[in-house]
Enzyme design. Structure first.
Site, PDB file in Angstrom:
ATOM      1  N   TRP A  33       0.829  -1.212   0.000  1.00  0.00           N
ATOM      2  CA  TRP A  33       0.000   0.000   0.000  1.00  0.00           C
ATOM      3  C   TRP A  33       0.863   1.262   0.000  1.00  0.00           C
ATOM      4  CZ3 TRP A  33       0.349   3.477   4.128  1.00  0.00           C
ATOM      5  CH2 TRP A  33       0.959   3.010   5.297  1.00  0.00           C
ATOM      6  N   GLU A  76       7.312   8.497  13.939  1.00  0.00           N
ATOM      7  CA  GLU A  76       7.536   7.870  12.628  1.00  0.00           C
ATOM      8  C   GLU A  76       8.389   8.770  11.724  1.00  0.00           C
ATOM      9  OE1 GLU A  76       6.722   4.877  11.665  1.00  0.00           O
ATOM     10  OE2 GLU A  76       5.187   4.233  13.081  1.00  0.00           O
ATOM     11  N   GLU A 111       8.833   1.704   6.334  1.00  0.00           N
ATOM     12  CA  GLU A 111       8.510   2.569   7.475  1.00  0.00           C
ATOM     13  C   GLU A 111       8.209   4.001   7.039  1.00  0.00           C
ATOM     14  OE1 GLU A 111       8.099   2.271  10.715  1.00  0.00           O
ATOM     15  OE2 GLU A 111       8.489   0.139  10.905  1.00  0.00           O
ATOM     16  N   HIS A 114       4.679   5.375   6.860  1.00  0.00           N
ATOM     17  CA  HIS A 114       3.865   5.594   8.054  1.00  0.00           C
ATOM     18  C   HIS A 114       3.749   7.070   8.418  1.00  0.00           C
ATOM     19  CE1 HIS A 114       4.985   1.206   9.374  1.00  0.00           C
ATOM     20  NE2 HIS A 114       4.264   1.259   8.269  1.00  0.00           N
ATOM     21  N   GLU A 164       8.973  -2.650  17.644  1.00  0.00           N
ATOM     22  CA  GLU A 164       7.993  -2.870  16.575  1.00  0.00           C
ATOM     23  C   GLU A 164       6.669  -3.351  17.170  1.00  0.00           C
ATOM     24  OE1 GLU A 164       8.232  -2.049  13.487  1.00  0.00           O
ATOM     25  OE2 GLU A 164      10.337  -2.061  12.929  1.00  0.00           O
ATOM     26  N   THR A 167       4.951  -0.324  18.761  1.00  0.00           N
ATOM     27  CA  THR A 167       4.272   0.541  17.782  1.00  0.00           C
ATOM     28  C   THR A 167       3.035  -0.162  17.216  1.00  0.00           C
ATOM     29  OG1 THR A 167       5.884  -0.164  16.131  1.00  0.00           O
ATOM     30  CG2 THR A 167       6.212   2.007  17.078  1.00  0.00           C
ATOM     31  N   ASP A 196       1.904  -3.526   9.361  1.00  0.00           N
ATOM     32  CA  ASP A 196       3.330  -3.443   8.986  1.00  0.00           C
ATOM     33  C   ASP A 196       4.225  -3.652  10.205  1.00  0.00           C
ATOM     34  OD1 ASP A 196       2.595  -2.756   6.398  1.00  0.00           O
ATOM     35  OD2 ASP A 196       3.430  -0.729   6.452  1.00  0.00           O
ATOM     36  N   GLU A 197       3.852  -2.989  11.303  1.00  0.00           N
ATOM     37  CA  GLU A 197       4.686  -3.065  12.517  1.00  0.00           C
ATOM     38  C   GLU A 197       4.757  -4.508  13.022  1.00  0.00           C
ATOM     39  OE1 GLU A 197       6.146  -0.430  12.652  1.00  0.00           O
ATOM     40  OE2 GLU A 197       4.926   1.373  12.901  1.00  0.00           O
ATOM     41  N   HIS A 200       7.122  -6.472  10.873  1.00  0.00           N
ATOM     42  CA  HIS A 200       8.511  -6.123  11.214  1.00  0.00           C
ATOM     43  C   HIS A 200       8.917  -6.752  12.552  1.00  0.00           C
ATOM     44  CE1 HIS A 200       8.019  -2.214   8.636  1.00  0.00           C
ATOM     45  NE2 HIS A 200       8.140  -3.288   7.903  1.00  0.00           N
TER      46      HIS A 200
HETATM   47 FE   LIG Z   1       8.126  -0.011  12.861  1.00  0.00          FE
HETATM   48 FE   LIG Z   2       6.320   2.632  11.724  1.00  0.00          FE
END
Ligand SMILES: [Fe+2]
Ligand SMILES: [Fe+2]
Length: 329
Positions: A33, A76, A111, A114, A164, A167, A196-197, A200
């Site tokens: 995305w 971020e 990242e 974000h 991670e 977040t 996403d976090e 990760h």
């Molecule tokens: Fe992150």
């Molecule tokens: Fe992030």
């Protein structure tokens, strides 16, 4: 061999698998995305209506919510600090473009979206003072950070595994609060960032897992060191314009606790999840020091729970320059 050289050797040993870990945990640019997927299309005819809707829905969300969203966004946006820190870790080599360097660049590129999407959303919301926010971001990047990990890959991967997940928790909670107020687009945005976090987090946790397989004693010691000194948040130097370094962080953190976005209970919960994930209790045949470190870690969550019960969070909101006073409630 010195500890530093062993770490380098371990990083080189793992290097051959980093390419496949990139495939496993990161998503190619063409498939992932982008911020514009969640924002009004400025080339479209409906742009102004869509912006109007964002502004209307934004009125439903309270003062503390905006403070947290701003703080999360600034955290971020200080990504240059994190990338340069990780590039400097032992075993990561930017000049030679080794696989670890590639991991850091690709992780950074994910990242970066974000802060980008949250920044644009906040700008359109009409609820925040962008100039003050921009000054804080510039300050934070200029001030940098010191997360106590040195250039040690073991400590840094403990840190990133933890962070991670932290977040993930905070973006996920913000998403839920937005949903409760009927703000679907903000919900989607924060929810996808949280995803996403989490991805990760799994990647960094696997790095640690692999190190545990080859150097359990030193990995255990590094985990203990990081937890003894406590995981510092990446924005711990946060300040508002005209103020001293770090002065805004505590109030930001109190605000996040007050609205339940990230609390001391979450910190302990993350620690417990890491202990479980790495099966710390089952790691045997350790050196005396590492065994002590393991026992310390296993007892730590309960010890922290007893302390957390006594902590008090101020009930009243702190007035930040980021969010206009008229909206304080
Ligand atoms: Fe992150
Ligand atoms: Fe992030």
């Amino acid at each position: 061999m010195s500890l530093k050289n062993v770490r380098l050797e371990v990083m080189q040993h793992l290097e051959k698998d980093v390419e496949s870990l990139i495939q496993k945990y990161l998503i190619p640019v063409e498939q992932i995305w982008q911020p514009t997927d969640f924002l009004p299309n400025s080339e479209g005819d409906n742009f102004f209506e869509e912006v109007k809707e964002i502004r209307e829905l934004s009125k439903e969300l309270p003062y503390d919510f905006w403070v947290v969203l701003v703080g999360d966004m600034i955290t971020e946006e200080a990504l240059p600090t994190y990338e340069s820190w990780l590039m400097d870790v032992e075993g990561v080599n930017q000049v030679e473009r080794n696989p670890w360097g590639k991991w850091v660049r690709h992780w950074t590129s994910e990242e970066n979206r974000h802060g980008d999407v949250l920044n644009k959303y906040l700008y359109l919301s009409g609820r925040v003072n962008m100039k003050e926010i921009e000054k804080t971001t510039q300050h934070l990047i200029a001030d940098g950070f010191d997360i106590g990990t040195d250039r040690d890959p073991y400590k840094n991967f403990i840190y990133t595994s933890f962070q991670e997940l932290a977040t993930y928790v905070s973006h996920n909670r913000v998403a839920k609060l937005a949903k409760e107020k009927g703000n679907k687009s903000l919900f989607k945005m924060c929810n996808i960032i949280a995803g996403d976090e989490m991805r990760h987090h799994h990647a960094y946790s696997e790095f640690v897992e692999r190190i545990f397989e080859v150097d359990p004693n030193q990995m255990m010691m590094a985990f203990q060191t990081m937890m003894k000194q406590k995981i510092t948040m990446p924005a711990h130097f946060l300040r508002e314009s005209g103020n001293q370094i770090g002065t805004a962080f505590e109030e930001f953190s109190n605000t996040a606790q007050r609205i339940g976005v990230y609390t001391s209970a979450d910190y302990i919960d993350i620690l417990e999840k890491l202990i479980k994930r790495w099966e710390i209790g089952n790691i045997k045949n350790l050196s005396d020091d590492a065994e002590k470190a393991r026992d310390y870690l296993m007892k730590l969550p309960d010890r922290m729970k007893r302390l957390a019960d006594r902590m008090k969070i101020p009930e009243n909101s702190y007035q930040f320059k980021w969010v206009e006073p008229a909206t304080l409630k």
